[in-house]
Design a protein around this motif. Structure first.
Motif, PDB file in Angstrom:
ATOM      1  N   SER A 171       0.827  -1.206   0.000  1.00 16.88           N
ATOM      2  CA  SER A 171       0.000   0.000   0.000  1.00 16.88           C
ATOM      3  C   SER A 171       0.862   1.257   0.000  1.00 16.88           C
ATOM      4  CB  SER A 171      -0.928  -0.008   1.215  1.00 16.88           C
ATOM      5  OG  SER A 171      -1.544   1.233   1.368  1.00 16.88           O
ATOM      6  N   LYS A 172       1.919   1.243   0.809  1.00 17.02           N
ATOM      7  CA  LYS A 172       2.827   2.396   0.849  1.00 17.02           C
ATOM      8  C   LYS A 172       3.528   2.595  -0.487  1.00 17.02           C
ATOM      9  CE  LYS A 172       3.661   2.398   5.809  1.00 17.02           C
ATOM     10  NZ  LYS A 172       4.624   2.155   6.893  1.00 17.02           N
TER      11      LYS A 172
ATOM     12  N   SER B 212     -15.007  -2.395   6.952  1.00 16.05           N
ATOM     13  CA  SER B 212     -15.071  -2.780   5.541  1.00 16.05           C
ATOM     14  C   SER B 212     -15.415  -4.262   5.416  1.00 16.05           C
ATOM     15  CB  SER B 212     -13.712  -2.516   4.893  1.00 16.05           C
ATOM     16  OG  SER B 212     -13.616  -3.173   3.654  1.00 16.05           O
TER      17      SER B 212
ATOM     18  N   SER C 117     -10.632  -0.803   5.866  1.00 12.76           N
ATOM     19  CA  SER C 117     -10.826  -0.292   7.222  1.00 12.76           C
ATOM     20  C   SER C 117     -11.569  -1.318   8.074  1.00 12.76           C
ATOM     21  CB  SER C 117     -11.614   1.019   7.174  1.00 12.76           C
ATOM     22  OG  SER C 117     -12.930   0.759   6.728  1.00 12.76           O
TER      23      SER C 117
ATOM     24  N   GLY D 146       0.229   3.012  -3.230  1.00 13.90           N
ATOM     25  CA  GLY D 146      -0.826   3.958  -2.854  1.00 13.90           C
ATOM     26  C   GLY D 146      -2.216   3.357  -2.718  1.00 13.90           C
ATOM     27  N   ALA D 147      -2.334   2.055  -2.874  1.00 17.95           N
ATOM     28  CA  ALA D 147      -3.647   1.411  -2.726  1.00 17.95           C
ATOM     29  C   ALA D 147      -4.107   1.513  -1.272  1.00 17.95           C
ATOM     30  CB  ALA D 147      -3.567  -0.054  -3.146  1.00 17.95           C
ATOM     31  N   SER D 148      -5.378   1.807  -1.087  1.00 17.53           N
ATOM     32  CA  SER D 148      -5.873   1.933   0.283  1.00 17.53           C
ATOM     33  C   SER D 148      -6.079   0.556   0.907  1.00 17.53           C
ATOM     34  CB  SER D 148      -7.169   2.745   0.316  1.00 17.53           C
ATOM     35  OG  SER D 148      -8.159   2.086  -0.438  1.00 17.53           O
ATOM     36  N   LEU D 149      -5.959   0.530   2.217  1.00 17.18           N
ATOM     37  CA  LEU D 149      -6.147  -0.708   2.966  1.00 17.18           C
ATOM     38  C   LEU D 149      -7.581  -0.761   3.476  1.00 17.18           C
ATOM     39  CD1 LEU D 149      -2.816  -0.598   4.968  1.00 17.18           C
ATOM     40  CD2 LEU D 149      -3.385  -2.154   3.096  1.00 17.18           C
TER      41      LEU D 149
END
Length: 165
Positions: A126-127, A138, A135, A130-133
């Motif tokens: 993700s870092k 979710s 929550s 840039g893909a979101s993790l």
């Protein structure tokens, strides 16, 4: 509207309103009421067709307040126990939990500690891209049982030992 191109007679809109201080939350709610009715009036909506605003106060959950001294104390203790690189100080967010009611106006010191539970490989990816993790709430949230449970237990035990000195 029963179809995408039919304007409905009635619309229901639900909001979550949170603030760090109760007087600010009340001012926001009053503003929503005032602005909504004034927009309707400006649009020429007759009074009998004006928006009806229902506040469901029992469904309200206040923002959770971290007592600064307590969070500093626990943070320092957790840095020693888990390693400083594993304890991340975060900026305030409008998250809410029921136990936040206990700490309103500083009556009872409280803190919320978030425990990382996502696979470290997914975090690294993700870092990088840039893909979101996912929550906590979710449908694709998938905590990694080990080391999440072990770290959670160690965190709670460390905090209790610190507080029970």
């Amino acid at each position: 509207g029963t179809k995408h191109n039919i304007i409905p007679d009635e619309v229901k809109l639900q909001l979550t309103v949170r603030a760090y201080r109760e007087e600010v939350r009340k001012r926001i709610l009053a503003s929503i009421d005032r602005i909504t009715l004034n927009i309707a009036e400006a649009a020429g909506i007759p009074v009998e067709r004006a928006p009806i605003i229902n506040l469901h106060e029992k469904e309200f959950t206040p923002s959770t307040y971290n007592t600064p001294g307590l969070i500093q104390r626990l943070g320092s203790t957790l840095e020693k126990s888990l390693g400083a690189e594993n304890v991340v100080k975060k900026d305030p967010v409008m998250g809410a939990e029921d136990f936040g009611r206990f700490s309103l106006e500083g009556a009872i010191p409280s803190s919320i500690i978030w425990l990382g539970a996502v696979d470290p490989e997914r975090v690294a990816k993700s870092k990088k891209d840039g893909a979101s993790l996912p929550s906590l709430h979710s449908p694709i949230f998938a905590p990694l049982p080990e080391p999440t449970i072990r770290t959670g237990v160690k965190t709670i035990v460390t905090c209790v030992i610190e507080l029970m000195k």
